[in-house]
Write a protein that holds these residues in place. Structure first.
Motif, PDB file in Angstrom:
ATOM      1  N   LYS A   1     -44.773 -79.708  50.072  1.00  0.00           N
ATOM      2  CA  LYS A   1     -46.095 -79.064  50.108  1.00  0.00           C
ATOM      3  C   LYS A   1     -45.941 -77.547  50.067  1.00  0.00           C
ATOM      4  N   GLN A   2     -44.944 -77.042  50.815  1.00  0.00           N
ATOM      5  CA  GLN A   2     -44.719 -75.592  50.858  1.00  0.00           C
ATOM      6  C   GLN A   2     -44.278 -75.066  49.486  1.00  0.00           C
ATOM      7  N   HIS A   3     -43.307 -75.715  48.881  1.00  0.00           N
ATOM      8  CA  HIS A   3     -42.800 -75.253  47.580  1.00  0.00           C
ATOM      9  C   HIS A   3     -43.877 -75.329  46.507  1.00  0.00           C
ATOM     10  N   LEU A   4     -44.671 -76.397  46.570  1.00  0.00           N
ATOM     11  CA  LEU A   4     -45.730 -76.581  45.566  1.00  0.00           C
ATOM     12  C   LEU A   4     -46.730 -75.431  45.618  1.00  0.00           C
ATOM     13  N   SER A   5     -46.949 -74.887  46.814  1.00  0.00           N
ATOM     14  CA  SER A   5     -47.919 -73.796  46.963  1.00  0.00           C
ATOM     15  C   SER A   5     -47.303 -72.436  46.609  1.00  0.00           C
ATOM     16  N   GLU A   6     -45.971 -72.392  46.543  1.00  0.00           N
ATOM     17  CA  GLU A   6     -45.302 -71.095  46.377  1.00  0.00           C
ATOM     18  C   GLU A   6     -44.877 -70.777  44.945  1.00  0.00           C
ATOM     19  N   ALA A   7     -44.430 -71.803  44.226  1.00  0.00           N
ATOM     20  CA  ALA A   7     -43.674 -71.510  43.004  1.00  0.00           C
ATOM     21  C   ALA A   7     -44.038 -72.456  41.874  1.00  0.00           C
ATOM     22  N   SER A   8     -43.528 -72.160  40.707  1.00  0.00           N
ATOM     23  CA  SER A   8     -43.682 -72.993  39.527  1.00  0.00           C
ATOM     24  C   SER A   8     -42.585 -74.063  39.578  1.00  0.00           C
ATOM     25  N   VAL A   9     -42.987 -75.310  39.724  1.00  0.00           N
ATOM     26  CA  VAL A   9     -42.021 -76.378  39.989  1.00  0.00           C
ATOM     27  C   VAL A   9     -41.264 -76.765  38.721  1.00  0.00           C
ATOM     28  N   ARG A  10     -39.930 -76.906  38.819  1.00  0.00           N
ATOM     29  CA  ARG A  10     -39.106 -77.319  37.678  1.00  0.00           C
ATOM     30  C   ARG A  10     -38.361 -78.634  37.932  1.00  0.00           C
ATOM     31  N   TYR A  11     -38.143 -78.997  39.212  1.00  0.00           N
ATOM     32  CA  TYR A  11     -37.357 -80.207  39.498  1.00  0.00           C
ATOM     33  C   TYR A  11     -37.967 -81.003  40.660  1.00  0.00           C
ATOM     34  N   LEU A  12     -37.912 -82.328  40.511  1.00  0.00           N
ATOM     35  CA  LEU A  12     -38.231 -83.247  41.608  1.00  0.00           C
ATOM     36  C   LEU A  12     -36.937 -83.992  41.929  1.00  0.00           C
ATOM     37  N   VAL A  13     -36.518 -83.994  43.189  1.00  0.00           N
ATOM     38  CA  VAL A  13     -35.295 -84.716  43.547  1.00  0.00           C
ATOM     39  C   VAL A  13     -35.650 -85.792  44.576  1.00  0.00           C
ATOM     40  N   VAL A  14     -35.301 -87.026  44.250  1.00  0.00           N
ATOM     41  CA  VAL A  14     -35.730 -88.180  45.030  1.00  0.00           C
ATOM     42  C   VAL A  14     -34.518 -88.996  45.470  1.00  0.00           C
ATOM     43  N   ASN A  15     -34.397 -89.230  46.771  1.00  0.00           N
ATOM     44  CA  ASN A  15     -33.359 -90.172  47.198  1.00  0.00           C
ATOM     45  C   ASN A  15     -33.986 -91.388  47.853  1.00  0.00           C
ATOM     46  N   THR A  16     -33.361 -92.538  47.688  1.00  0.00           N
ATOM     47  CA  THR A  16     -33.777 -93.722  48.426  1.00  0.00           C
ATOM     48  C   THR A  16     -32.685 -94.059  49.448  1.00  0.00           C
ATOM     49  N   GLY A  17     -33.004 -94.979  50.383  1.00  0.00           N
ATOM     50  CA  GLY A  17     -32.020 -95.383  51.400  1.00  0.00           C
ATOM     51  C   GLY A  17     -32.167 -94.654  52.713  1.00  0.00           C
ATOM     52  N   ASN A  18     -32.882 -93.537  52.724  1.00  0.00           N
ATOM     53  CA  ASN A  18     -33.063 -92.753  53.951  1.00  0.00           C
ATOM     54  C   ASN A  18     -34.301 -91.884  53.770  1.00  0.00           C
ATOM     55  N   ALA A  19     -35.258 -91.981  54.703  1.00  0.00           N
ATOM     56  CA  ALA A  19     -36.552 -91.302  54.560  1.00  0.00           C
ATOM     57  C   ALA A  19     -36.530 -89.866  55.068  1.00  0.00           C
ATOM     58  N   ASN A  20     -35.462 -89.469  55.742  1.00  0.00           N
ATOM     59  CA  ASN A  20     -35.402 -88.136  56.366  1.00  0.00           C
ATOM     60  C   ASN A  20     -36.705 -87.849  57.110  1.00  0.00           C
ATOM     61  N   ALA A  21     -37.151 -88.834  57.895  1.00  0.00           N
ATOM     62  CA  ALA A  21     -38.390 -88.700  58.677  1.00  0.00           C
ATOM     63  C   ALA A  21     -38.053 -88.877  60.147  1.00  0.00           C
ATOM     64  N   GLY A  22     -38.762 -88.161  61.014  1.00  0.00           N
ATOM     65  CA  GLY A  22     -38.476 -88.229  62.445  1.00  0.00           C
ATOM     66  C   GLY A  22     -37.119 -87.624  62.751  1.00  0.00           C
ATOM     67  N   THR A  23     -36.713 -86.659  61.932  1.00  0.00           N
ATOM     68  CA  THR A  23     -35.371 -86.087  62.059  1.00  0.00           C
ATOM     69  C   THR A  23     -35.406 -84.635  62.540  1.00  0.00           C
ATOM     70  N   GLY A  24     -36.612 -84.149  62.898  1.00  0.00           N
ATOM     71  CA  GLY A  24     -36.728 -82.839  63.537  1.00  0.00           C
ATOM     72  C   GLY A  24     -36.155 -81.699  62.706  1.00  0.00           C
ATOM     73  N   GLU A  25     -35.546 -80.713  63.386  1.00  0.00           N
ATOM     74  CA  GLU A  25     -35.056 -79.506  62.700  1.00  0.00           C
ATOM     75  C   GLU A  25     -33.948 -79.811  61.710  1.00  0.00           C
ATOM     76  N   GLN A  26     -33.063 -80.749  62.084  1.00  0.00           N
ATOM     77  CA  GLN A  26     -31.962 -81.086  61.175  1.00  0.00           C
ATOM     78  C   GLN A  26     -32.503 -81.639  59.862  1.00  0.00           C
ATOM     79  N   GLY A  27     -33.579 -82.415  59.967  1.00  0.00           N
ATOM     80  CA  GLY A  27     -34.190 -82.990  58.771  1.00  0.00           C
ATOM     81  C   GLY A  27     -34.668 -81.910  57.816  1.00  0.00           C
ATOM     82  N   MET A  28     -35.294 -80.861  58.365  1.00  0.00           N
ATOM     83  CA  MET A  28     -35.768 -79.761  57.521  1.00  0.00           C
ATOM     84  C   MET A  28     -34.591 -78.998  56.913  1.00  0.00           C
ATOM     85  N   LYS A  29     -33.542 -78.778  57.702  1.00  0.00           N
ATOM     86  CA  LYS A  29     -32.350 -78.105  57.167  1.00  0.00           C
ATOM     87  C   LYS A  29     -31.769 -78.896  55.989  1.00  0.00           C
ATOM     88  N   ASP A  30     -31.714 -80.230  56.154  1.00  0.00           N
ATOM     89  CA  ASP A  30     -31.125 -81.075  55.108  1.00  0.00           C
ATOM     90  C   ASP A  30     -31.976 -81.054  53.836  1.00  0.00           C
TER      91      ASP A  30
END
Lengths: 406, 406
Positions: free
Chosen positions: A63-92
């Motif tokens: 959401k932050q990047h979409l509001s800031e810049a002209s988007v060129r890439y979407l990167v999607v991983n499956t197997g791990n939602a990176n949710a409920g991971t607090g500060e480390q999740g944002m760093k990752d």
């Protein structure tokens, strides 16, 4: 289990979009679980995201990047939602964007990250970062089918839809993917959806188109009432067909494009229900002639979420009393019970506050034996209508969700 | 399946109440499925009933009779709910009252009818009317245990509770029964509950006592979110212990009596959850320090109804991300995610917006292996607390509800 035709439709490439699907081995070694979309410069990008308050780190960052810049890439991983991971999740999530940006020679905020899978575990960043250099050489225009498989979790089949139409001599393409089978009651978007077109569409118009069509598609499906932390849906307009321009809702192309987009979005949303965890039925719950849209939706979702209605559907049991009881407990203003009518497909089951005189168990059974069933509820009290799509509640649903983490 | 101790407590007779349990063969030949309570003259009677708009014919008629006359008999059948049966259903409920009144030589509106079982089928009136003459000679003071079994449907065990306490030299008895295992999210009362005391209690005080204690007991349980069409709970004060008088909330006995009644009502309500369809877990969802009672209840029910939380409980899987996702989608005002904390029994699983630093999977697994589990959610934003009791979602739940009508 799943319902309907399992075959993936032909997915037309969209000029201005290249896709790379590689293996990072995030949950399963060797699995192709990392998908990157490359978007042409000056593409318009719109997004809708989960309203779950515990939205995942990649959702916040996208959401932050979409509001800031002209988007060129979407990167999607499956197997791990990176949710409920607090500060480390944002760093990752940030580190993922930074590394891909470095490889592709763009800014980090021109990358939108998406993750899906188990909640509450940190991303295996070593494996993810090691796989990112593989992405660049694997980018292809014809990569939609591989990507549809690459974003799956408990899905049993890839989901995609594609349409081409002529407008004023120009061929316009819209192609999209979706994923999701459980934790499905999207609130703004499905688990994940990626749709692209080669038309030229102004960013604000594109966002309006996405919001409106997502509301009537991904926001009208439910498997189990559980809104995900990671729901995200992205619509891209690459602008490669330069004569196909939509700068405002007044452009003649707008209505035509919107109708095609809506049809494609519904197709992608219904595909999630057809592949709903343990699904043996595809059920449309239609509420007609309600006082308001809110009331129509409240009734439809109360029926669609009722475990007793869903187990009766699984059993092919025309237990219409459970449908009536669900309508009766919906949180709406008082209404005239005697005017209400309920139908299973074309068979009237309830009228005048009780079982329809014309109803026979044999007729009800005949409908319930079908794979696709419509429960139609005519409130006879207003002019609002809404339709929600759902699946049944089977043993396989319990098995899948009792065993998913083990 | 069911949880907890399966043995029925000792049920003390209540002076002024006689009970008859006989067989009408409504659904199953030979089954003792017809229960009649005879209440002493001048008993006070209070009732709370389902808020499902499609309330069954006996519910409508019981409410009417309760407002009109001095109640002398409660007649309860299992095997058929007489719900969704329109005009014929009301005729059948009236005919039942009229025939019993004739036999007992009272007025028809001194009889309250109750039905439980399948929705949408007409009562087999021939069998029911044929059985009513058997009732009179079978009336006994010590009939509570037989009645507890007589009102069961998908229940796997009878449910009852009883208390005797001394007050100013007088022994006061309260004894009650409940039934219910599925279609359980009561809204005013459980599926069926019958409680009697021999104290002297003014009718308006009795109604207040029932409403308040039902709110904190039967209205705080949920198996499957499906509010029944037939929920009814009746509280009787026979007035046989003439020295034990409650004419207002200012009477010294009021607070003591209310506390005993509340404990007994919670016991009866929890018994329904312990016998919840397919239950392998008894789960307390406690929300603390919320802004309002409504908010606390919304959060508690969102967690208690989540199919993903319930299947994780069935699997003994400490999948705390599903609890966090359910809290995140609850329909409440914005709150500070970083202040919130979630516990499984005494193990902190979530704090500062993510997994607690002190959390280990082994600690979580240890709690999830237990039969009784408390999910405690500390919102740290206000002073309101609420507790809801629920069960898990197992294969047996699906089996029971996919096969119930066949």
């Amino acid at each position: 289990m799943a319902t309907g035709n399992p075959n993936l439709a032909t997915l037309h490439p969209v000029s201005g979009v290249k896709i790379s699907t590689v293996s990072a081995g995030i949950k399963t070694p060797g699995r192709n679980d990392l998908v990157v979309f490359e978007l042409a410069e000056r593409s318009s990008v719109a997004g809708v995201f989960t309203k779950n308050r515990f939205c995942a780190a990649p959702v916040t960052l996208s959401k932050q990047h979409l509001s800031e810049a002209s988007v060129r890439y979407l990167v999607v991983n499956t197997g791990n939602a990176n949710a409920g991971t607090g500060e480390q999740g944002m760093k990752d999530a940030k580190a993922t964007c930074e590394r891909l940006a470095e490889i592709m020679e763009v800014e980090a905020n021109q990358v939108l990250p998406f993750s899906t899978g188990v909640i509450g575990e940190n991303l295996p960043m070593d494996r993810l970062l090691n796989a990112l250099p593989l992405v660049k050489s694997a980018l292809v225009e014809d990569g939609w089918v591989e990507a549809a498989s690459g974003i799956m979790t408990t899905d049993t089949r890839p989901k995609g839809a594609s349409v081409q139409f002529e407008y004023q001599g120009e061929t316009i393409t819209i192609t999209g993917l979706s994923k999701g089978a459980g934790m499905i009651k999207p609130n703004m978007a499905t688990m994940l959806g990626f749709i692209a077109t080669d038309a030229v569409i102004a960013p604000d118009v594109l966002q309006g188109l996405l919001t409106e069509t997502a509301t009537k598609s991904f926001n009208r499906i439910t498997v189990d009432s559980d809104t995900s932390t990671n729901d995200s849906c992205i619509l891209v307009a690459t602008g490669q067909v330069e004569a196909a321009v939509i700068n405002s809702e007044q452009d003649p192309l707008f209505a035509v494009f919107k109708a095609h987009l809506q049809a494609l979005m519904i197709d992608l949303a219904q595909a999630i229900i057809r592949d709903g965890e343990g699904a043996t039925k595809f059920v449309s719950v239609q509420v007609e002639n309600a006082v308001s849209q809110d009331e129509a939706l409240e009734i439809a979702y109360t029926v669609a979420h009722s475990p007793l209605v869903k187990t009766a559907l699984f059993a092919c049991d025309p237990n219409w009393g459970r449908i009536l009881a669900a309508v009766g407990r919906a949180n709406i203003a008082p209404f005239d019970l005697n005017k209400l009518a309920i139908y299973l497909d074309d068979v009237c089951i309830v009228e005048h506050g009780g079982r329809a005189l014309s109803y026979s168990e044999a007729d009800g059974q005949d409908v319930m034996n079908r794979e696709d069933i419509t429960i139609r509820i005519d409130m006879a009290s207003g002019e609002a209508s809404e339709t929600v799509w759902t699946s049944d509640l089977s043993h396989d649903y319990v098995t899948i969700n009792a065993e998913y983490r083990t």
